[in-house]
Design a protein around this motif. Structure first.
Motif, PDB file in Angstrom:
ATOM      1  N   PRO A   1       0.794  -1.233   0.000  1.00 49.15           N
ATOM      2  CA  PRO A   1       0.000   0.000   0.000  1.00 49.15           C
ATOM      3  C   PRO A   1       0.825   1.281   0.000  1.00 49.15           C
ATOM      4  O   PRO A   1       0.304   2.352  -0.309  1.00 49.15           O
ATOM      5  CB  PRO A   1      -0.840  -0.107   1.272  1.00 49.15           C
ATOM      6  N   ASP A   2       2.124   1.207   0.314  1.00 53.74           N
ATOM      7  CA  ASP A   2       2.979   2.395   0.290  1.00 53.74           C
ATOM      8  C   ASP A   2       3.743   2.539  -1.023  1.00 53.74           C
ATOM      9  O   ASP A   2       4.480   3.499  -1.208  1.00 53.74           O
ATOM     10  CB  ASP A   2       3.960   2.373   1.459  1.00 53.74           C
ATOM     11  N   ASP A   3       3.552   1.599  -1.961  1.00 53.34           N
ATOM     12  CA  ASP A   3       4.335   1.569  -3.195  1.00 53.34           C
ATOM     13  C   ASP A   3       4.074   2.797  -4.070  1.00 53.34           C
ATOM     14  O   ASP A   3       4.973   3.616  -4.293  1.00 53.34           O
ATOM     15  CB  ASP A   3       4.030   0.272  -3.956  1.00 53.34           C
ATOM     16  N   MET A   4       2.870   2.963  -4.568  1.00 55.75           N
ATOM     17  CA  MET A   4       2.567   4.109  -5.425  1.00 55.75           C
ATOM     18  C   MET A   4       2.668   5.433  -4.679  1.00 55.75           C
ATOM     19  O   MET A   4       3.207   6.411  -5.227  1.00 55.75           O
ATOM     20  CB  MET A   4       1.196   3.945  -6.091  1.00 55.75           C
ATOM     21  N   PRO A   5       2.191   5.533  -3.427  1.00 52.45           N
ATOM     22  CA  PRO A   5       2.389   6.789  -2.711  1.00 52.45           C
ATOM     23  C   PRO A   5       3.867   7.203  -2.629  1.00 52.45           C
ATOM     24  O   PRO A   5       4.192   8.381  -2.727  1.00 52.45           O
ATOM     25  CB  PRO A   5       1.799   6.509  -1.332  1.00 52.45           C
ATOM     26  N   ALA A   6       4.768   6.227  -2.477  1.00 53.58           N
ATOM     27  CA  ALA A   6       6.194   6.555  -2.420  1.00 53.58           C
ATOM     28  C   ALA A   6       6.668   7.154  -3.735  1.00 53.58           C
ATOM     29  O   ALA A   6       7.466   8.097  -3.743  1.00 53.58           O
ATOM     30  CB  ALA A   6       7.009   5.309  -2.068  1.00 53.58           C
ATOM     31  N   HIS A   7       6.176   6.642  -4.861  1.00 53.78           N
ATOM     32  CA  HIS A   7       6.553   7.198  -6.160  1.00 53.78           C
ATOM     33  C   HIS A   7       6.029   8.632  -6.301  1.00 53.78           C
ATOM     34  O   HIS A   7       6.756   9.520  -6.766  1.00 53.78           O
ATOM     35  CB  HIS A   7       6.004   6.339  -7.299  1.00 53.78           C
ATOM     36  N   VAL A   8       4.792   8.857  -5.915  1.00 55.65           N
ATOM     37  CA  VAL A   8       4.212  10.206  -6.005  1.00 55.65           C
ATOM     38  C   VAL A   8       4.986  11.170  -5.110  1.00 55.65           C
ATOM     39  O   VAL A   8       5.311  12.291  -5.524  1.00 55.65           O
ATOM     40  CB  VAL A   8       2.710  10.187  -5.638  1.00 55.65           C
ATOM     41  N   ARG A   9       5.299  10.751  -3.887  1.00 50.67           N
ATOM     42  CA  ARG A   9       6.042  11.603  -2.948  1.00 50.67           C
ATOM     43  C   ARG A   9       7.390  12.031  -3.540  1.00 50.67           C
ATOM     44  O   ARG A   9       7.797  13.188  -3.405  1.00 50.67           O
ATOM     45  CB  ARG A   9       6.288  10.854  -1.643  1.00 50.67           C
TER      46      ARG A   9
END
Length: 135
Positions: free
Chosen positions: A84-92
């Motif tokens: 669940p932190d995969d795509m948010p990490a890319h956006v961040r």
């Protein structure tokens, strides 16, 4: 003369990691008194930031606002291959910086009084991160 060096940072998960010392040491080893230090992180789920280095609540507040803007597990994301932190990490990492350019003066980074160089780990699990310095 151009010098390139890589520093490795072992993270313990989502947090900010002060790398000012490692960058300063690399500049010192290079023997450059005046010039430019360009830093580039070779990852898409961590970033580099210049930030206040005196009060850690600044970095805590940055994490709070980023968690509000890009929450883990948001159903809007299809890319969840690594959790669940995969795509948010890319956006961040896209919203912040994957690179920084800093002046070198008198053999060290010419930072302001309250500035530090930080690697911002956006994943919740530990990772080894590589930062390339070009001097």
């Amino acid at each position: 003369m151009v010098i390139q060096e890589q520093i490795r940072i072992q993270t313990r998960g989502r947090n900010t990691y002060n790398i000012t010392g490692e960058v300063s040491e690399a500049i010192g080893r290079a023997g450059i008194e005046t010039g430019i230090c360009q830093l580039f992180i070779q990852h898409t789920s961590a970033s580099l930031i210049l930030c206040e280095n005196a009060d850690p609540s600044v970095r805590t507040d940055l994490e709070r606002i980023m968690s509000r803007l890009v929450p883990d597990g948001d159903p809007i994301f299809d890319h969840t291959l690594e959790g669940p932190d995969d795509m948010p990490a890319h956006v961040r990492s896209i919203l912040t910086h994957m690179d920084l350019s800093l002046p070198i003066s008198q053999g060290r980074p010419a930072l302001g009084t309250w500035q530090g160089i930080y690697l911002w780990e956006h994943r919740t699990h530990p990772h080894q991160r590589n930062v390339t310095l070009t001097l």
